[in-house]
Design a protein around this motif. Sequence first.
Motif, PDB file in Angstrom:
ATOM      1  N   ARG A 168      -0.349  15.916  10.311  1.00 44.42           N
ATOM      2  CA  ARG A 168      -0.467  14.458  10.208  1.00 44.42           C
ATOM      3  C   ARG A 168      -1.258  14.044   8.978  1.00 44.42           C
ATOM      4  O   ARG A 168      -2.254  14.686   8.615  1.00 44.42           O
ATOM      5  CB  ARG A 168      -1.159  13.918  11.465  1.00 44.42           C
ATOM      6  CG  ARG A 168      -1.222  12.401  11.590  1.00 44.42           C
ATOM      7  CD  ARG A 168      -2.059  12.055  12.814  1.00 44.42           C
ATOM      8  NE  ARG A 168      -2.041  10.647  13.165  1.00 44.42           N
ATOM      9  CZ  ARG A 168      -2.780   9.706  12.586  1.00 44.42           C
ATOM     10  NH1 ARG A 168      -3.613  10.028  11.613  1.00 44.42           N
ATOM     11  NH2 ARG A 168      -2.697   8.445  12.997  1.00 44.42           N
ATOM     12  N   HIS A 169      -0.818  12.939   8.346  1.00 44.58           N
ATOM     13  CA  HIS A 169      -1.555  12.304   7.250  1.00 44.58           C
ATOM     14  C   HIS A 169      -1.703  10.817   7.567  1.00 44.58           C
ATOM     15  O   HIS A 169      -0.804  10.215   8.158  1.00 44.58           O
ATOM     16  CB  HIS A 169      -0.794  12.435   5.929  1.00 44.58           C
ATOM     17  CG  HIS A 169      -0.396  13.834   5.586  1.00 44.58           C
ATOM     18  ND1 HIS A 169      -1.260  14.753   5.031  1.00 44.58           N
ATOM     19  CD2 HIS A 169       0.801  14.468   5.725  1.00 44.58           C
ATOM     20  CE1 HIS A 169      -0.614  15.897   4.837  1.00 44.58           C
ATOM     21  NE2 HIS A 169       0.628  15.744   5.261  1.00 44.58           N
ATOM     22  N   GLY A 170      -2.826  10.251   7.144  1.00 46.13           N
ATOM     23  CA  GLY A 170      -3.013   8.821   7.347  1.00 46.13           C
ATOM     24  C   GLY A 170      -4.330   8.513   8.010  1.00 46.13           C
ATOM     25  O   GLY A 170      -5.182   9.391   8.194  1.00 46.13           O
ATOM     26  N   PRO A 171      -4.531   7.256   8.402  1.00 44.93           N
ATOM     27  CA  PRO A 171      -5.804   6.839   9.001  1.00 44.93           C
ATOM     28  C   PRO A 171      -6.085   7.606  10.290  1.00 44.93           C
ATOM     29  O   PRO A 171      -5.179   7.880  11.077  1.00 44.93           O
ATOM     30  CB  PRO A 171      -5.595   5.346   9.278  1.00 44.93           C
ATOM     31  CG  PRO A 171      -4.116   5.136   9.275  1.00 44.93           C
ATOM     32  CD  PRO A 171      -3.560   6.135   8.317  1.00 44.93           C
ATOM     33  N   VAL A 172      -7.349   7.960  10.466  1.00 41.42           N
ATOM     34  CA  VAL A 172      -7.771   8.717  11.655  1.00 41.42           C
ATOM     35  C   VAL A 172      -8.045   7.753  12.795  1.00 41.42           C
ATOM     36  O   VAL A 172      -8.844   6.820  12.640  1.00 41.42           O
ATOM     37  CB  VAL A 172      -9.027   9.551  11.347  1.00 41.42           C
ATOM     38  CG1 VAL A 172      -9.480  10.313  12.592  1.00 41.42           C
ATOM     39  CG2 VAL A 172      -8.765  10.497  10.183  1.00 41.42           C
ATOM     40  N   PRO A 173      -7.415   7.937  13.957  1.00 39.75           N
ATOM     41  CA  PRO A 173      -7.686   7.051  15.096  1.00 39.75           C
ATOM     42  C   PRO A 173      -9.153   7.124  15.512  1.00 39.75           C
ATOM     43  O   PRO A 173      -9.787   8.174  15.383  1.00 39.75           O
ATOM     44  CB  PRO A 173      -6.769   7.616  16.201  1.00 39.75           C
ATOM     45  CG  PRO A 173      -5.712   8.377  15.478  1.00 39.75           C
ATOM     46  CD  PRO A 173      -6.378   8.937  14.255  1.00 39.75           C
TER      47      PRO A 173
ATOM     48  N   GLY B 255       0.913   3.486   8.522  1.00 41.04           N
ATOM     49  CA  GLY B 255       1.029   4.314   7.324  1.00 41.04           C
ATOM     50  C   GLY B 255       0.901   5.800   7.575  1.00 41.04           C
ATOM     51  O   GLY B 255       0.590   6.570   6.653  1.00 41.04           O
ATOM     52  N   VAL B 256       1.150   6.234   8.798  1.00 45.36           N
ATOM     53  CA  VAL B 256       1.075   7.657   9.131  1.00 45.36           C
ATOM     54  C   VAL B 256       2.346   8.366   8.673  1.00 45.36           C
ATOM     55  O   VAL B 256       3.460   7.897   8.907  1.00 45.36           O
ATOM     56  CB  VAL B 256       0.888   7.852  10.653  1.00 45.36           C
ATOM     57  CG1 VAL B 256       0.980   9.327  11.023  1.00 45.36           C
ATOM     58  CG2 VAL B 256      -0.455   7.273  11.093  1.00 45.36           C
ATOM     59  N   THR B 257       2.161   9.502   7.997  1.00 46.85           N
ATOM     60  CA  THR B 257       3.280  10.365   7.626  1.00 46.85           C
ATOM     61  C   THR B 257       2.979  11.788   8.092  1.00 46.85           C
ATOM     62  O   THR B 257       1.852  12.097   8.497  1.00 46.85           O
ATOM     63  CB  THR B 257       3.527  10.359   6.106  1.00 46.85           C
ATOM     64  OG1 THR B 257       2.337  10.844   5.442  1.00 46.85           O
ATOM     65  CG2 THR B 257       3.871   8.965   5.600  1.00 46.85           C
ATOM     66  N   TRP B 258       4.000  12.652   8.025  1.00 50.02           N
ATOM     67  CA  TRP B 258       3.874  14.027   8.507  1.00 50.02           C
ATOM     68  C   TRP B 258       4.439  14.996   7.477  1.00 50.02           C
ATOM     69  O   TRP B 258       5.453  14.717   6.846  1.00 50.02           O
ATOM     70  CB  TRP B 258       4.625  14.211   9.823  1.00 50.02           C
ATOM     71  CG  TRP B 258       4.079  13.406  10.945  1.00 50.02           C
ATOM     72  CD1 TRP B 258       4.382  12.116  11.260  1.00 50.02           C
ATOM     73  CD2 TRP B 258       3.106  13.836  11.911  1.00 50.02           C
ATOM     74  NE1 TRP B 258       3.669  11.703  12.354  1.00 50.02           N
ATOM     75  CE2 TRP B 258       2.877  12.738  12.777  1.00 50.02           C
ATOM     76  CE3 TRP B 258       2.429  15.030  12.122  1.00 50.02           C
ATOM     77  CZ2 TRP B 258       1.982  12.814  13.838  1.00 50.02           C
ATOM     78  CZ3 TRP B 258       1.537  15.103  13.180  1.00 50.02           C
ATOM     79  CH2 TRP B 258       1.317  14.008  14.023  1.00 50.02           C
ATOM     80  N   THR B 259       3.777  16.125   7.336  1.00 51.73           N
ATOM     81  CA  THR B 259       4.318  17.231   6.554  1.00 51.73           C
ATOM     82  C   THR B 259       4.814  18.311   7.493  1.00 51.73           C
ATOM     83  O   THR B 259       4.069  18.760   8.374  1.00 51.73           O
ATOM     84  CB  THR B 259       3.257  17.828   5.609  1.00 51.73           C
ATOM     85  OG1 THR B 259       2.921  16.870   4.609  1.00 51.73           O
ATOM     86  CG2 THR B 259       3.798  19.076   4.914  1.00 51.73           C
TER      87      THR B 259
END
Length: 223
Positions: A165-170, A211-215
């Motif tokens: 996961r990439h993006g803001p941390v909950p 704005g969450v993306t995934w690798t």
Amino acid sequence: MRIRGRVLASEGNRRRRMTSVKVSGTEGYADEAEELFRRYEAIPAADAHRAVLHLLPAAPGRILDIGSGTGRDAAWFAAQGHRIVAVEPTDALRLRAMALHRSPRIEWLDDSLPDLARLRLRDDSFDLVMLTAVWMHLDGPQRRRAMPNLASLVRSGGAVIMKIRHGPVPPGRRMFEISPEETIELARIQGLQPVLNLRNESSQDQNRAAGVTWTNLAFVKAG
């Protein structure tokens, strides 16, 4: 009899202490278990893993699902005839997943990265090791400790698949921003050759909006 009773009580206390230890990276998951089951179980596993479907074993094999969460993926693999060890350290997820996804092909195990201490005691190996939304919970030293352990659990010719996961941390979670290049280099050192490095958007509406993306990373162990 009194001595035996004290021994049994002592063993019980040790078990309780062992299961009460908080595993770093699991913060927030127990409190949100009900919501996580609602969200994850609503997304078919085949949709969640569309980017790596071509890398999954065609014939029934042995699969290790690390951070199995709600058990959605383990149940999906079991339905295809695979045998799965589903590793999940959060009781609120693992126990409910066991009740929801009952299958003789799934073995549920309370264990965690980076050491996977209980699993590695068994001298087991797998055709596929899956880590979905797990790797980003480990800090740098933990990732360096974890990769040799992962590699040791994969059979020659087998694969490791990660979804990071990439993006803001909950709020209340512990996550780190990880570059694919770092993970690929750690894997190469352990004889895991990269075969996929693909970034895509989240399958969940609220994550996409944030704005969450995934690798998606995949590796094959040299024979």
